[in-house]
Design a protein around this motif. Structure first.
Motif, mmCIF file in Angstrom:
data_model
loop_
_atom_site.group_PDB
_atom_site.id
_atom_site.type_symbol
_atom_site.label_atom_id
_atom_site.label_comp_id
_atom_site.label_asym_id
_atom_site.label_seq_id
_atom_site.Cartn_x
_atom_site.Cartn_y
_atom_site.Cartn_z
ATOM 1 N N ARG A 60 0.808 -1.254 -0.100
ATOM 2 C CA ARG A 60 0.002 0.084 -0.150
ATOM 3 C C ARG A 60 0.805 1.347 -0.119
ATOM 4 O O ARG A 60 0.574 2.045 -0.628
ATOM 5 C CB ARG A 60 -1.074 -0.061 1.237
ATOM 6 N N TYR A 61 1.920 1.386 0.895
ATOM 7 C CA TYR A 61 2.891 2.265 0.724
ATOM 8 C C TYR A 61 3.507 2.892 -0.896
ATOM 9 O O TYR A 61 3.227 3.633 -1.129
ATOM 10 C CB TYR A 61 4.016 2.257 1.683
ATOM 11 N N HIS A 62 3.847 1.611 -1.391
ATOM 12 C CA HIS A 62 4.264 1.939 -2.816
ATOM 13 C C HIS A 62 3.234 2.187 -3.822
ATOM 14 O O HIS A 62 3.470 2.780 -4.663
ATOM 15 C CB HIS A 62 4.892 0.479 -3.218
ATOM 16 N N LEU A 63 2.049 1.681 -3.624
ATOM 17 C CA LEU A 63 1.068 2.101 -4.266
ATOM 18 C C LEU A 63 0.369 3.477 -4.248
ATOM 19 O O LEU A 63 0.371 4.143 -5.145
ATOM 20 C CB LEU A 63 -0.470 1.064 -4.182
ATOM 21 N N ARG A 64 0.549 3.898 -3.075
ATOM 22 C CA ARG A 64 0.280 5.454 -2.774
ATOM 23 C C ARG A 64 1.207 6.258 -3.393
ATOM 24 O O ARG A 64 0.985 7.205 -4.153
ATOM 25 C CB ARG A 64 0.194 5.534 -1.155
ATOM 26 N N ARG A 65 2.301 5.863 -3.266
ATOM 27 C CA ARG A 65 3.735 6.394 -3.926
ATOM 28 C C ARG A 65 3.583 6.646 -5.470
ATOM 29 O O ARG A 65 3.520 7.704 -6.226
ATOM 30 C CB ARG A 65 5.031 5.839 -3.395
ATOM 31 N N ALA A 66 3.203 5.384 -5.976
ATOM 32 C CA ALA A 66 2.790 5.350 -7.650
ATOM 33 C C ALA A 66 1.933 6.140 -7.864
ATOM 34 O O ALA A 66 1.909 6.873 -9.054
ATOM 35 C CB ALA A 66 2.716 3.879 -7.972
ATOM 36 N N ALA A 67 0.917 6.376 -7.316
ATOM 37 C CA ALA A 67 -0.312 6.826 -7.393
ATOM 38 C C ALA A 67 -0.180 8.495 -7.327
ATOM 39 O O ALA A 67 -0.649 9.296 -8.433
ATOM 40 C CB ALA A 67 -1.574 6.597 -6.625
ATOM 41 N N GLN A 68 0.730 8.960 -6.449
ATOM 42 C CA GLN A 68 1.102 10.221 -6.138
ATOM 43 C C GLN A 68 1.938 10.520 -7.453
ATOM 44 O O GLN A 68 1.705 11.737 -8.059
ATOM 45 C CB GLN A 68 1.786 10.626 -5.259
ATOM 46 N N LEU A 69 2.993 9.971 -7.775
ATOM 47 C CA LEU A 69 3.885 10.062 -8.906
ATOM 48 C C LEU A 69 3.210 9.936 -10.150
ATOM 49 O O LEU A 69 3.470 10.677 -10.996
ATOM 50 C CB LEU A 69 5.032 9.211 -8.743
ATOM 51 N N GLY A 70 2.278 9.120 -10.371
ATOM 52 C CA GLY A 70 1.725 8.994 -11.541
ATOM 53 C C GLY A 70 0.259 9.826 -11.868
ATOM 54 O O GLY A 70 -0.556 9.526 -12.745
ATOM 55 N N HIS A 71 0.116 10.803 -10.917
ATOM 56 C CA HIS A 71 -1.353 11.467 -11.024
ATOM 57 C C HIS A 71 -1.212 12.162 -12.542
ATOM 58 O O HIS A 71 -0.496 12.599 -12.823
ATOM 59 C CB HIS A 71 -1.314 12.520 -10.148
ATOM 60 N N GLY A 72 -2.458 11.815 -13.108
ATOM 61 C CA GLY A 72 -2.752 12.199 -14.542
ATOM 62 C C GLY A 72 -2.351 11.179 -15.501
ATOM 63 O O GLY A 72 -2.727 11.313 -16.677
ATOM 64 N N ARG A 102 -11.284 9.966 -15.774
ATOM 65 C CA ARG A 102 -11.031 11.454 -16.073
ATOM 66 C C ARG A 102 -9.761 11.733 -16.763
ATOM 67 O O ARG A 102 -9.701 12.474 -17.677
ATOM 68 C CB ARG A 102 -11.032 12.243 -14.644
ATOM 69 N N HIS A 103 -8.851 10.843 -16.777
ATOM 70 C CA HIS A 103 -7.662 11.236 -17.441
ATOM 71 C C HIS A 103 -7.280 10.549 -18.730
ATOM 72 O O HIS A 103 -6.365 10.845 -19.406
ATOM 73 C CB HIS A 103 -6.331 10.882 -16.448
ATOM 74 N N ILE A 104 -8.452 9.703 -19.172
ATOM 75 C CA ILE A 104 -8.226 8.643 -20.258
ATOM 76 C C ILE A 104 -8.196 9.866 -21.683
ATOM 77 O O ILE A 104 -8.884 10.820 -21.751
ATOM 78 C CB ILE A 104 -9.348 7.910 -20.385
ATOM 79 N N ASP A 105 -7.375 9.511 -22.581
ATOM 80 C CA ASP A 105 -7.133 10.032 -23.729
ATOM 81 C C ASP A 105 -7.131 8.913 -24.900
ATOM 82 O O ASP A 105 -7.348 7.691 -24.551
ATOM 83 C CB ASP A 105 -5.928 10.926 -23.777
ATOM 84 N N GLU A 106 -7.025 9.545 -26.117
ATOM 85 C CA GLU A 106 -7.119 8.505 -27.235
ATOM 86 C C GLU A 106 -5.887 7.595 -27.285
ATOM 87 O O GLU A 106 -6.073 6.517 -27.902
ATOM 88 C CB GLU A 106 -7.157 9.249 -28.492
ATOM 89 N N GLU A 107 -4.831 7.746 -26.445
ATOM 90 C CA GLU A 107 -3.774 6.875 -26.477
ATOM 91 C C GLU A 107 -3.995 5.843 -25.324
ATOM 92 O O GLU A 107 -3.213 4.834 -25.231
ATOM 93 C CB GLU A 107 -2.469 7.514 -26.341
ATOM 94 N N PHE A 108 -4.873 5.964 -24.492
ATOM 95 C CA PHE A 108 -5.035 4.936 -23.533
ATOM 96 C C PHE A 108 -5.423 3.410 -23.955
ATOM 97 O O PHE A 108 -6.468 3.454 -24.660
ATOM 98 C CB PHE A 108 -6.131 5.183 -22.409
ATOM 99 N N ARG A 109 -4.729 2.383 -23.531
ATOM 100 C CA ARG A 109 -4.839 1.023 -24.226
ATOM 101 C C ARG A 109 -5.318 0.185 -23.284
ATOM 102 O O ARG A 109 -5.532 -0.885 -23.798
ATOM 103 C CB ARG A 109 -3.527 0.644 -24.694
ATOM 104 N N TYR A 110 -5.863 0.753 -22.135
ATOM 105 C CA TYR A 110 -6.535 -0.365 -21.141
ATOM 106 C C TYR A 110 -7.983 -0.186 -20.820
ATOM 107 O O TYR A 110 -8.457 -0.464 -19.960
ATOM 108 C CB TYR A 110 -5.800 -0.161 -19.820
ATOM 109 N N VAL A 111 -8.607 0.536 -21.972
ATOM 110 C CA VAL A 111 -10.030 0.542 -21.899
ATOM 111 C C VAL A 111 -10.820 -0.708 -21.363
ATOM 112 O O VAL A 111 -11.650 -0.974 -20.469
ATOM 113 C CB VAL A 111 -10.695 1.164 -23.122
#
Length: 195
Positions: A60-72, A102-111
């Motif tokens: 969970r610590y590393h997930l929170r960190r990943a989410a913070q760093l990967g915001h957007g 909210r952040h999905i764009d046309e390049e998002f491949r994980y729909v």
């Protein structure tokens, strides 16, 4: 010695290859190297969190960190949400899934994967109709990915709809005929239909 920023991505790619090749220890070492090179790399934090799933507090610590760093970055947000759900954090997973959406764009491949996640979140929240639609859409968008068929079939089985589950499994097997999970489900649901 300074390393190029791409080195982290090279290590993460090699770690993914090691995982796919069944070399878990090598993958873990490569992810650790990537994280050491750049502790602010959201992908490295995410992969290290996955390595730490057996230790939920560390994960969970590393997930929170990943989410913070990967915001957007919807790919990071989606993947963090998936791991949070696996750890049983439905609320955290839902928050990040919404943020990824909210952040999905046309390049998002994980729909399709995001649709599957939406189904799992709806199922965990007791919203069975929403879950079924999301699972069905994920499978329709990406039928060659066996896990979408397995997820929908398991859902239908829990609904005591084994005939429909068997049809989904057989449709998925047309795309991935050697998937052991689908083959086991086909055998199981075929037996229950006969009984």
């Amino acid at each position: 010695m300074m390393r190029a920023p791409g080195d982290v991505d090279v290590f993460l790619t090699k770690a993914a290859e090691a995982t796919a090749g069944g070399r878990a220890a090598d993958a873990r070492t490569l992810v650790r190297r990537a994280l050491t090179l750049d502790p602010d790399h959201p992908g490295a934090q995410l992969r290290w969190a996955i390595e730490q799933v057996g230790q939920p507090q560390q994960a969970r610590y590393h997930l929170r960190r990943a989410a913070q760093l990967g915001h957007g970055d919807p790919a990071i947000e989606y993947q963090v949400a998936c791991v949070l759900l696996e750890l049983g954090d439905v609320d955290g997973a839902l928050m990040l899934a919404r943020r990824a959406h909210r952040h999905i764009d046309e390049e998002f491949r994980y729909v399709p994967g995001l649709m599957n996640l939406a189904g799992r979140l709806a199922d965990a929240s007791g919203e069975e109709d929403v879950a079924e639609r999301a699972f069905g859409l994920a499978f329709a968008l990406e039928p060659e990915m066996a896990w979408h068929g397995r997820t929908l079939a398991h859902f239908l089985h829990r609904q005591e709809r084994d005939g429909e589950a068997l049809r989904v499994v057989r449709a998925a097997l047309r795309h991935t005929p050697d998937d052991p999970g689908l083959l086991a489900l086909e055998s199981r649901f075929s037996r229950t239909r006969v009984a």
